[in-house]
Design a protein around this motif. Structure first.
Motif, mmCIF file in Angstrom:
data_model
loop_
_atom_site.group_PDB
_atom_site.id
_atom_site.type_symbol
_atom_site.label_atom_id
_atom_site.label_comp_id
_atom_site.label_asym_id
_atom_site.label_seq_id
_atom_site.Cartn_x
_atom_site.Cartn_y
_atom_site.Cartn_z
ATOM 1 N N UNK A 103 -29.903 20.368 -18.075
ATOM 2 C CA UNK A 103 -29.102 21.543 -18.406
ATOM 3 C C UNK A 103 -28.630 22.246 -17.135
ATOM 4 N N UNK A 104 -29.515 22.354 -16.167
ATOM 5 C CA UNK A 104 -29.163 22.967 -14.887
ATOM 6 C C UNK A 104 -28.070 22.173 -14.181
ATOM 7 N N UNK A 105 -28.168 20.858 -14.273
ATOM 8 C CA UNK A 105 -27.183 19.967 -13.664
ATOM 9 C C UNK A 105 -25.816 20.131 -14.325
ATOM 10 N N UNK A 106 -25.776 20.144 -15.641
ATOM 11 C CA UNK A 106 -24.516 20.280 -16.361
ATOM 12 C C UNK A 106 -23.871 21.646 -16.104
ATOM 13 N N UNK A 107 -24.701 22.663 -15.974
ATOM 14 C CA UNK A 107 -24.192 23.997 -15.647
ATOM 15 C C UNK A 107 -23.545 23.998 -14.270
ATOM 16 N N UNK A 108 -24.181 23.307 -13.335
ATOM 17 C CA UNK A 108 -23.639 23.209 -11.973
ATOM 18 C C UNK A 108 -22.295 22.483 -11.969
ATOM 19 N N UNK A 109 -22.167 21.443 -12.799
ATOM 20 C CA UNK A 109 -20.903 20.718 -12.881
ATOM 21 C C UNK A 109 -19.803 21.604 -13.460
ATOM 22 N N UNK A 110 -20.159 22.410 -14.454
ATOM 23 C CA UNK A 110 -19.187 23.345 -15.030
ATOM 24 C C UNK A 110 -18.744 24.370 -13.989
ATOM 25 N N UNK A 111 -19.680 24.830 -13.182
ATOM 26 C CA UNK A 111 -19.356 25.785 -12.117
ATOM 27 C C UNK A 111 -18.412 25.156 -11.094
ATOM 28 N N UNK A 112 -18.628 23.877 -10.794
ATOM 29 C CA UNK A 112 -17.748 23.185 -9.849
ATOM 30 C C UNK A 112 -16.342 23.032 -10.418
ATOM 31 N N UNK A 113 -16.258 22.767 -11.715
ATOM 32 C CA UNK A 113 -14.947 22.645 -12.344
ATOM 33 C C UNK A 113 -14.211 23.991 -12.315
ATOM 34 N N UNK A 114 -14.965 25.067 -12.548
ATOM 35 C CA UNK A 114 -14.373 26.407 -12.461
ATOM 36 C C UNK A 114 -13.949 26.709 -11.028
ATOM 37 N N UNK A 115 -14.766 26.288 -10.075
ATOM 38 C CA UNK A 115 -14.445 26.496 -8.660
ATOM 39 C C UNK A 115 -13.133 25.810 -8.306
ATOM 40 N N UNK A 116 -12.919 24.639 -8.869
ATOM 41 C CA UNK A 116 -11.677 23.911 -8.634
ATOM 42 C C UNK A 116 -10.471 24.758 -9.013
ATOM 43 N N UNK A 117 -10.545 25.408 -10.176
ATOM 44 C CA UNK A 117 -9.432 26.253 -10.633
ATOM 45 C C UNK A 117 -9.329 27.539 -9.822
ATOM 46 N N UNK A 139 -17.181 16.616 -8.725
ATOM 47 C CA UNK A 139 -18.087 16.855 -9.852
ATOM 48 C C UNK A 139 -18.005 15.722 -10.872
ATOM 49 N N UNK A 140 -16.823 15.111 -11.037
ATOM 50 C CA UNK A 140 -16.700 13.965 -11.941
ATOM 51 C C UNK A 140 -17.497 12.783 -11.422
ATOM 52 N N UNK A 142 -20.272 12.937 -9.550
ATOM 53 C CA UNK A 142 -21.689 13.217 -9.800
ATOM 54 C C UNK A 142 -22.040 12.968 -11.269
ATOM 55 N N UNK A 143 -21.124 13.311 -12.145
ATOM 56 C CA UNK A 143 -21.351 13.098 -13.582
ATOM 57 C C UNK A 143 -21.463 11.604 -13.897
ATOM 58 N N UNK A 144 -20.564 10.799 -13.327
ATOM 59 C CA UNK A 144 -20.588 9.355 -13.556
ATOM 60 C C UNK A 144 -21.849 8.725 -12.967
ATOM 61 N N UNK A 145 -22.257 9.192 -11.803
ATOM 62 C CA UNK A 145 -23.467 8.656 -11.172
ATOM 63 C C UNK A 145 -24.703 8.962 -12.021
ATOM 64 N N UNK A 146 -24.722 10.151 -12.578
ATOM 65 C CA UNK A 146 -25.830 10.540 -13.459
ATOM 66 C C UNK A 146 -25.884 9.625 -14.688
ATOM 67 N N UNK A 147 -24.733 9.421 -15.315
ATOM 68 C CA UNK A 147 -24.685 8.547 -16.490
ATOM 69 C C UNK A 147 -25.077 7.115 -16.161
ATOM 70 N N UNK A 148 -24.641 6.654 -15.003
ATOM 71 C CA UNK A 148 -24.960 5.285 -14.598
ATOM 72 C C UNK A 148 -26.453 5.125 -14.320
ATOM 73 N N UNK A 149 -27.083 6.157 -13.789
ATOM 74 C CA UNK A 149 -28.522 6.090 -13.513
ATOM 75 C C UNK A 149 -29.324 5.928 -14.792
ATOM 76 N N UNK A 150 -28.865 6.546 -15.859
ATOM 77 C CA UNK A 150 -29.536 6.394 -17.156
ATOM 78 C C UNK A 150 -29.508 4.936 -17.593
ATOM 79 N N UNK A 151 -28.380 4.270 -17.359
ATOM 80 C CA UNK A 151 -28.248 2.841 -17.701
ATOM 81 C C UNK A 151 -29.194 1.996 -16.847
ATOM 82 N N UNK A 152 -29.243 2.280 -15.550
ATOM 83 C CA UNK A 152 -30.149 1.532 -14.661
ATOM 84 C C UNK A 152 -31.606 1.709 -15.081
#
Length: 211
Positions: A103-117, A139-140, A142-152
């Motif tokens: 949850x903390x990670x996803x919040x950080x990604x949302x903050x980065x997306x807001x920072x972009x704007x 941030x995209x 980091x999101x993909x790397x996180x998802x890929x780690x779950x697969x590994x």
């Protein structure tokens, strides 16, 4: 001219002067607030650019190898989050299923997306668009790397239960498709970085902030 007219004129002039001084003060405060925001954004982005610049060679070195799993994904993730701005999310790669950490990670990604704007809206130049795009692609990634780690991790868990060829687990978990998406995202981040550098975007944002 009687005293009443003079007094009325003085009162009106005083009121106008008061309004003008208030406007000047508001404008000054807004400029100061914008200046502080710009400084904050530049510091954050400079840190992200430095991280990527220092680690991009290691991250991109296997980009053409789409057949083998990237078991260095976790170390690459830690390299891309190794600063104060992202330090609170670097542990998600070791604990991808921990709800509080996730949850903390996803919040950080949302903050980065807001920072972009925020960057795009706080500066008036093409450089702000390119800089904002870089943050968005970061941030995209980091999101993909996180998802890929779950697969590994799933491949590792399955292999412990039942010893099979790696190719079988790759097919069963959809790893080959995931790694293609990850490589493509690395390409997007690299492209955003190259555009930012070629345009000398950070130098232009720094110059605009000084003005």
């Amino acid at each position: 001219m009687n005293w009443e007219m003079i007094l009325s004129g003085v009162t009106a002039a005083t009121a106008i002067l008061g309004i003008w001084l208030t406007w000047v003060q508001i404008r000054k405060s807004n400029k100061q607030a914008l200046f502080e925001k710009r400084i904050k954004y530049i510091i954050i982005v400079s840190g992200l650019i430095k991280l990527y610049k220092n680690n991009r060679e290691g991250i991109l070195k296997d980009i053409d190898d789409k057949k083998s799993p990237d078991f260095s994904n976790d170390s690459k993730f830690r390299e891309l989050t190794n600063n104060t701005y992202l330090s609170t999310v670097s542990n998600v790669i070791q604990h991808p299923k921990d709800d509080s950490i996730r949850k903390n990670f996803l919040t950080a990604l949302e903050d980065m997306e807001k920072l972009s704007w925020k960057i795009k809206l706080s500066f008036r130049c093409k450089a702000s668009i390119l800089t904002g795009d870089f943050v968005y692609q970061y941030q995209k990634t980091l999101r993909e790397m996180y998802g890929y780690q779950i697969v590994l991790n799933k491949i590792d868990e399955c292999n412990k239960k039942e010893d099979r060829k790696l190719e079988e687990w790759q097919e069963k978990t959809g790893e080959t498709e995931h790694i293609k998406k990850l490589w493509n995202q690395y390409g997007e981040l690299e492209n955003a970085y190259n555009k930012l550098v070629k345009n000398k975007s950070m130098e232009k944002l720094n110059k605009q902030t000084k003005i």
